[in-house]
Every structure is written in C-alpha cells, then in structure tokens.
Design a protein around this motif. Structure first.
Motif, PDB file in Angstrom:
ATOM      1  N   ASP A 103      23.595  -1.479  61.631  1.00  0.00           N
ATOM      2  CA  ASP A 103      22.338  -1.033  61.031  1.00  0.00           C
ATOM      3  C   ASP A 103      22.659   0.210  60.209  1.00  0.00           C
ATOM      4  OD1 ASP A 103      19.907   0.165  60.458  1.00  0.00           O
ATOM      5  OD2 ASP A 103      19.031  -0.284  62.413  1.00  0.00           O
ATOM      6  N   GLU A 104      22.544   0.102  58.904  1.00  0.00           N
ATOM      7  CA  GLU A 104      22.925   1.203  58.011  1.00  0.00           C
ATOM      8  C   GLU A 104      22.161   2.497  58.315  1.00  0.00           C
ATOM      9  OE1 GLU A 104      25.527   0.958  55.899  1.00  0.00           O
ATOM     10  OE2 GLU A 104      25.763  -1.111  56.565  1.00  0.00           O
ATOM     11  N   SER A 105      20.957   2.388  58.869  1.00  0.00           N
ATOM     12  CA  SER A 105      20.176   3.595  59.154  1.00  0.00           C
ATOM     13  C   SER A 105      20.800   4.430  60.276  1.00  0.00           C
ATOM     14  CB  SER A 105      18.730   3.235  59.502  1.00  0.00           C
ATOM     15  OG  SER A 105      18.669   2.567  60.748  1.00  0.00           O
ATOM     16  N   HIS A 106      21.698   3.848  61.061  1.00  0.00           N
ATOM     17  CA  HIS A 106      22.373   4.588  62.128  1.00  0.00           C
ATOM     18  C   HIS A 106      23.706   5.184  61.686  1.00  0.00           C
ATOM     19  CE1 HIS A 106      19.523   2.330  64.660  1.00  0.00           C
ATOM     20  NE2 HIS A 106      19.601   3.410  65.406  1.00  0.00           N
ATOM     21  N   ASP A 107      24.147   4.852  60.478  1.00  0.00           N
ATOM     22  CA  ASP A 107      25.432   5.323  59.954  1.00  0.00           C
ATOM     23  C   ASP A 107      25.261   6.725  59.364  1.00  0.00           C
ATOM     24  OD1 ASP A 107      27.837   5.780  58.689  1.00  0.00           O
ATOM     25  OD2 ASP A 107      27.724   4.015  57.392  1.00  0.00           O
ATOM     26  N   PRO A 108      25.890   7.745  59.967  1.00  0.00           N
ATOM     27  CA  PRO A 108      25.763   9.107  59.449  1.00  0.00           C
ATOM     28  C   PRO A 108      26.513   9.336  58.137  1.00  0.00           C
ATOM     29  CG  PRO A 108      26.520   9.110  61.740  1.00  0.00           C
ATOM     30  CD  PRO A 108      26.588   7.708  61.245  1.00  0.00           C
ATOM     31  N   GLY A 109      27.389   8.424  57.747  1.00  0.00           N
ATOM     32  CA  GLY A 109      28.148   8.586  56.514  1.00  0.00           C
ATOM     33  C   GLY A 109      29.626   8.781  56.778  1.00  0.00           C
ATOM     34  N   GLU A 110      30.440   8.500  55.757  1.00  0.00           N
ATOM     35  CA  GLU A 110      31.885   8.490  55.917  1.00  0.00           C
ATOM     36  C   GLU A 110      32.463   9.834  56.365  1.00  0.00           C
ATOM     37  OE1 GLU A 110      35.910   7.254  53.439  1.00  0.00           O
ATOM     38  OE2 GLU A 110      33.968   7.133  52.452  1.00  0.00           O
ATOM     39  N   LYS A 111      32.127  10.924  55.679  1.00  0.00           N
ATOM     40  CA  LYS A 111      32.728  12.214  56.035  1.00  0.00           C
ATOM     41  C   LYS A 111      32.333  12.670  57.439  1.00  0.00           C
ATOM     42  CE  LYS A 111      33.562  16.942  54.544  1.00  0.00           C
ATOM     43  NZ  LYS A 111      34.517  17.075  55.586  1.00  0.00           N
ATOM     44  N   PRO A 112      31.044  12.657  57.796  1.00  0.00           N
ATOM     45  CA  PRO A 112      30.700  13.078  59.160  1.00  0.00           C
ATOM     46  C   PRO A 112      31.341  12.205  60.241  1.00  0.00           C
ATOM     47  CG  PRO A 112      28.714  12.980  57.813  1.00  0.00           C
ATOM     48  CD  PRO A 112      29.837  12.407  56.997  1.00  0.00           C
ATOM     49  N   VAL A 113      31.411  10.897  60.017  1.00  0.00           N
ATOM     50  CA  VAL A 113      31.996  10.005  61.023  1.00  0.00           C
ATOM     51  C   VAL A 113      33.497  10.252  61.141  1.00  0.00           C
ATOM     52  CG1 VAL A 113      32.496   7.610  61.639  1.00  0.00           C
ATOM     53  CG2 VAL A 113      30.219   8.241  60.845  1.00  0.00           C
ATOM     54  N   ASN A 114      34.200  10.311  60.011  1.00  0.00           N
ATOM     55  CA  ASN A 114      35.645  10.544  60.068  1.00  0.00           C
ATOM     56  C   ASN A 114      35.966  11.910  60.669  1.00  0.00           C
ATOM     57  OD1 ASN A 114      36.502   8.035  59.126  1.00  0.00           O
ATOM     58  ND2 ASN A 114      36.428   8.677  56.991  1.00  0.00           N
ATOM     59  N   ASP A 115      35.181  12.931  60.323  1.00  0.00           N
ATOM     60  CA  ASP A 115      35.384  14.265  60.918  1.00  0.00           C
ATOM     61  C   ASP A 115      35.175  14.214  62.429  1.00  0.00           C
ATOM     62  OD1 ASP A 115      35.920  15.285  58.405  1.00  0.00           O
ATOM     63  OD2 ASP A 115      33.990  16.325  58.198  1.00  0.00           O
ATOM     64  N   ALA A 116      34.133  13.533  62.868  1.00  0.00           N
ATOM     65  CA  ALA A 116      33.840  13.425  64.306  1.00  0.00           C
ATOM     66  C   ALA A 116      34.949  12.653  65.025  1.00  0.00           C
ATOM     67  CB  ALA A 116      32.486  12.762  64.533  1.00  0.00           C
ATOM     68  N   LEU A 117      35.439  11.586  64.412  1.00  0.00           N
ATOM     69  CA  LEU A 117      36.527  10.815  65.026  1.00  0.00           C
ATOM     70  C   LEU A 117      37.796  11.661  65.130  1.00  0.00           C
ATOM     71  CD1 LEU A 117      36.083   7.304  63.356  1.00  0.00           C
ATOM     72  CD2 LEU A 117      35.561   7.951  65.717  1.00  0.00           C
TER      73      LEU A 117
END
Length: 137
Positions: A103-117
């Motif tokens: 669900d795209e509405s739950h995707d925080p975006g590439e930079k925040p997700v990669n930073d969090a990972l």
C-alpha cells in the motif's frame, strides 16, 4: 508495490547474529527507534509506531533452520519484510533486510526507509558485537 533492501557484514557467526536478531524481547534495541514490538502469542505481535501513535497487528516468524525472520501486517496486508542471515566464512555473516510496501500510503519514501534500514543494521551489529565480546571476554 515498492521494495527496499539493505545488507551489512557483521563480525560474528550467523547463529550468533540470528539469535540476536530473533530475540523478541530485544527487537526494540535494533529496529527503527520509532517502532516498538509487543509479543502476544507468537507469531502474533503488536507494533506501536511513535510517529503516528498507532498500534498495528502484525505477525513475526523466526525460522532458525533457515536463519530467517519474516514479518508483516495482519489485517490490511499493506507491509511485509524479512531478514536473512548468511555465513560468509572466517566467522563473519552478511545480514540482508528486505521491506515490501503493498500500500503506497504506508511507504515513507526511499531515503527515510534506506536510512532507517542502515541504522537498524548498525544497531543490530552493535548488539552482536557486545554479545560476541562478552562471550569472548
């Protein structure tokens, strides 16, 4: 669907890394700081997200024989992920984390997700190092 994946090498045997990663009572020590997992009757867990102040019903499965953790939301099926530990020789391991947002509405975006990972893998490595150092010393 959007997918993200990050890997990190850790200086420990895969069994040690997996044991740290799969310890339900210590998930908060390496997951992104804004997520908190409360184990119910496994595989059922509740994930609290500080950013939204919401609780989400989820599933968490640990497959020790495969050195793999799998998780995802229960009701809405909007999110899933896995962590895989693999031995790479010389007492080291590679840990890969993969996230899928259905669900795209739950995707925080590439930079925040990669930073969090990246931060999560770094924190997991810190836990693994402490454990390995304590066992060795």
């Amino acid at each position: 669907m959007t997918e993200y994946e990050r890997s990190r090498t850790m200086p420990a045997l895969p069994e040690h890394v997996f044991d740290q990663a799969a310890n339900v009572d210590q998930l908060d020590n390496w997951l992104p700081e804004a997520l908190h997992v409360h184990a119910e009757e496994l595989p059922a867990v509740t994930v609290h997200e500080d950013r939204t102040d919401e609780d989400t019903s989820a599933l968490l499965r640990a497959e020790k024989d495969q050195m793999r953790l799998e998780w995802g939301t229960r009701e809405q099926g909007s999110y899933a992920g896995w962590l895989q530990v693999a031995g790479i020789g010389s007492g080291a391991s590679e840990v890969t984390v993969h996230l899928s947002f259905f669900d795209e509405s739950h995707d925080p975006g590439e930079k925040p997700v990669n930073d969090a990972l990246d931060r999560s893998l770094e924190r997991l490595e810190g836990q693994v190092r402490m454990r390995v150092d304590n066992v060795a010393g």
